[in-house]
Design a protein around this motif. Structure first.
Motif, short mmCIF file in Angstrom:
data_model
loop_
_atom_site.label_atom_id
_atom_site.label_comp_id
_atom_site.label_asym_id
_atom_site.label_seq_id
_atom_site.Cartn_x
_atom_site.Cartn_y
_atom_site.Cartn_z
N LEU A 202 60.76 71.13 64.13
CA LEU A 202 61.84 70.61 63.28
C LEU A 202 61.34 70.33 61.87
O LEU A 202 61.98 70.71 60.88
CB LEU A 202 62.42 69.33 63.89
CG LEU A 202 63.18 69.48 65.21
CD1 LEU A 202 63.54 68.10 65.77
CD2 LEU A 202 64.44 70.31 65.02
N VAL A 203 60.20 69.66 61.76
CA VAL A 203 59.68 69.28 60.44
C VAL A 203 59.32 70.50 59.61
O VAL A 203 59.56 70.54 58.40
CB VAL A 203 58.45 68.37 60.59
CG1 VAL A 203 57.74 68.18 59.25
CG2 VAL A 203 58.87 67.01 61.12
N SER A 204 58.75 71.51 60.25
CA SER A 204 58.29 72.68 59.50
C SER A 204 59.43 73.39 58.79
O SER A 204 59.24 74.01 57.74
CB SER A 204 57.56 73.64 60.43
OG SER A 204 58.45 74.23 61.35
N GLY A 205 60.64 73.33 59.38
CA GLY A 205 61.77 74.00 58.75
C GLY A 205 61.68 75.51 58.80
O GLY A 205 62.40 76.21 58.08
N GLN B 174 64.88 68.42 59.40
CA GLN B 174 63.43 68.21 59.38
C GLN B 174 63.09 66.75 59.65
O GLN B 174 62.11 66.44 60.34
CB GLN B 174 62.85 68.62 58.03
CG GLN B 174 62.86 70.12 57.77
CD GLN B 174 62.40 70.44 56.36
OE1 GLN B 174 63.07 70.10 55.39
NE2 GLN B 174 61.25 71.10 56.25
N ALA B 175 63.89 65.84 59.11
CA ALA B 175 63.64 64.41 59.27
C ALA B 175 63.69 63.98 60.73
O ALA B 175 63.03 63.01 61.14
CB ALA B 175 64.64 63.59 58.46
N LEU B 176 64.46 64.70 61.55
CA LEU B 176 64.54 64.36 62.97
C LEU B 176 63.19 64.55 63.67
O LEU B 176 62.91 63.90 64.68
CB LEU B 176 65.60 65.23 63.66
CG LEU B 176 67.05 65.01 63.23
CD1 LEU B 176 67.96 66.03 63.91
CD2 LEU B 176 67.50 63.59 63.56
N GLY B 177 62.37 65.44 63.13
CA GLY B 177 61.09 65.70 63.76
C GLY B 177 60.04 64.65 63.48
O GLY B 177 59.07 64.51 64.25
#
Length: 315
Positions: A136-139, A268-271
């Motif tokens: 998720l963060v990597s996008g 991304q913030a969810l990760g």
């Protein structure tokens, strides 16, 4: 002020300082190999001056084996920095820093693979949660895999930097009887001849603030930061060290937004909380009971192994 409060203040300061590292790297305007070369050069001067002033060069405690391990850890640390700084260029300080904070999971996996350390089902599960957060963060989207590009390369560089950090951690954990400051000094000294062939001095003809940023990386982010961290480790329980370590990525994300206007998106913030929670669960997982040992400043070398060489856990 109690010893633990002092340690908390010292480690918080060190982590906040570490969070500004990306800005110093970017503002220097130098290629990553040059940045790391001057970081280890100035860092060696700072750490060397400190340990000499404390009289720790005498009776240093190194044996041929532990010195060799420190040198090997230095090789991993130096190229870890190069990859992380390249990742800043290809992604952003925020994304690179959060991806880089998958380090604890590599330490666990490498320990199980190389040294047959116990890997429980719970740890495997939390590592899975962390890598879900990483996705998720990597996008990264499917189009990035088919089209390649700098962004995917940057994510890969941050992951590889974390892997090298993990290797350095495992090596450093096997060094006993040596002050962590001396281990760090050996590691930055190793970087000078190691990076010299890669340094492009033709790109360093500028003056003024460019050199100030580079000097800051060595004097502040290597000298001062390491001294603060090692002083704090002898005063704090592992749980508090693990929690305070996340001050670093938090400050890095704020700095990236404040200085460059970069921020991660809602998905991304969810990760981020997934990686944070999983990291704490893995780091603070219960280990088999062992006879307690007194926590004193004399146990500083063990504190180094907790953190994985500062280059490492703190970039």
């Amino acid at each position: 002020m109690t010893s633990e409060r002092m340690g908390t203040a010292q480690l918080t300061t060190a982590m906040m300082l570490s969070g500004t590292l990306g800005v110093f790297v970017v503002e220097s305007g130098a290629p990553p190999f040059d940045v790391v070369f001057f970081r280890v050069l100035f860092g060696a001067l700072a750490l060397g001056g400190y340990v000499a002033a404390r009289g720790w060069l005498r009776d240093h405690g190194f044996t041929p084996r532990t010195l060799g391990l420190a040198v090997l850890g230095g090789v991993f640390i130096v190229f870890n920095w190069v990859l992380l700084f390249q990742s800043y260029e290809n992604t952003s300080i925020s994304v690179a820093t959060v991806v880089y904070h998958t380090q604890p999971f590599y330490v666990v996996l490498l320990g199980a693979l190389l040294f047959r350390e116990r890997l429980t089902a719970a740890r495997v599960g939390w590592i899975g949660v962390a890598f879900a957060g990483l996705v998720l963060v990597s996008g990264v989207s499917p189009a990035d895999f088919t089209g390649g590009g700098a962004y995917l390369t940057g994510v890969d560089q941050a992951l590889l930097a974390a892997l090298l950090y993990g290797l350095s951690t495992l090596v450093t954990k096997r060094i006993t009887g040596v002050r962590p400051h001396l281990i760090a000094l050996v590691q930055v000294l190793v970087g000078i001849p190691l990076l010299l062939p890669f340094a492009d001095f033709g790109a360093m003809r500028g003056a003024g603030w460019d050199w100030g940023w580079l000097a800051g990386l060595g004097l502040l982010h290597t000298g001062v930061m390491y001294v603060l961290m090692y002083a704090a480790y002898a005063k704090l329980p592992t749980a508090k060290i693990a929690v305070l370590a996340f001050v670093y990525p938090a400050v890095a994300m704020v700095m990236d937004w404040a200085v460059y206007g970069h921020h991660i998106g809602p998905v991304q913030a969810l990760g981020v909380p997934l990686i944070v929670i999983a990291s704490l669960k893995v780091t603070l997982a219960r280990k088999p009971a062992a006879a307690p040992a007194p926590r004193t400043a004399g146990r500083a070398p063990e504190a180094a192994s907790r953190t994985a060489t500062p280059a490492a856990c703190e970039a």
